[in-house]
Scaffold this motif. Structure first.
Motif: not given
Length: 196
Positions: A74, A99-100, A120-121
Motif C-alpha cells: 500500500e 502489493n496494492q 492489485h497495483c
C-alpha cells in the motif's frame, strides 16, 4: 535522523525525511510504517529483506541502491526510475514485491526482475520495455498506457490484470497466463477483428 550506517531488525514509524538524502546506509530486515520518503535521494543504500507499509516514496532517487527481497504494501511510488537500482544478480528470494501500490510513471526498462510480484497495483504509464519479467505475478493490476516491447513475460501471470497492451509479435509470452476476457486484447496486435 539516521546516525548509524547499518540497521538490523528495526522498525521506523511515521518518519518524514522528504527531500533529504541518505548515503551508504544499510537496512536489513527493517520495517518502515507510514514514512514519507518523497523526493529523498537514496544513494548507495541497501535494503535487504525490508518491508515498506503505507509509505510515500514518490520521486525518490535510488542511485546505485540495492533492493533485495524488498516488500512494498500500500505504498505510493510515483515517478520512480527503478533502473537506478542495483538488483542482486543472485537472490534467494523474490527481488521485489508490490502489493496494492501505486507505481504510475515509473520505469523498469531493461531490468532483470524474474519472479517479481505486483499484486492489485496501479501501474499506469510504466515502462517495462526490454525487462525480464518471466514468472512474474501481476495479479489484478492495472497497466493503462504502460509500455511492453521486447519484454520477457514467459510464464508471467496476468490473472485479472487490466489495461495492458501487449504486442504478441514483439514480446515473449510463452506460457503466460491471462484471464479469458482480457486475453482478447492480445489479438489486437494481430489485426484480428472479433464479432459476436
Amino acid at each position: 535522523m539516521f546516525n548509524l550506517q547499518s540497521y538490523f531488525e528495526q522498525s521506523f514509524d511515521t518518519l518524514d525525511i522528504a527531500e533529504q538524502g541518505l548515503d551508504g546506509v544499510e537496512f536489513e530486515q527493517c520495517v518502515f510504517y507510514r514514512c514519507n520518503f518523497s523526493k529523498v535521494n537514496f544513494s548507495r543504500c541497501k535494503f535487504i529483506e525490508c518491508r515498506f507499509v503505507e509509505c510515500n516514496l514518490s520521486l525518490a532517487r535510488l542511485g546505485f541502491s540495492v533492493f533485495d527481497s524488498a516488500e512494498f504494501d500500500e505504498c505510493k511510488l510515483l515517478g520512480i526510475d527503478w533502473t537506478q537500482v542495483q538488483w542482486p544478480q543472485f537472490s534467494s528470494g523474490i527481488p521485489v514485491s508490490f502489493n496494492q501500490c501505486i507505481l504510475d510513471s515509473g520505469s523498469f526498462m531493461g531490468q532483470q526482475l524474474k519472479l517479481m510480484k505486483m499484486h492489485h497495483c496501479r501501474a499506469h504509464d510504466v515502462d517495462f520495455r526490454e525487462a525480464n519479467l518471466s514468472q512474474a505475478e501481476m495479479h489484478g493490476s492495472s497497466f493503462s498506457h504502460s509500455l511492453f516491447h521486447r519484454t520477457n513475460l514467459t510464464k508471467a501471470n496476468f490473472t485479472d490484470a487490466t489495461g495492458f497492451h501487449i504486442d504478441l509479435n514483439n514480446n515473449l509470452i510463452k506460457g503466460a497466463i491471462f484471464s479469458r476476457f482480457e486475453a482478447l486484447t492480445l489479438l489486437e496486435s494481430l489485426g484480428i477483428e472479433l464479432v459476436d
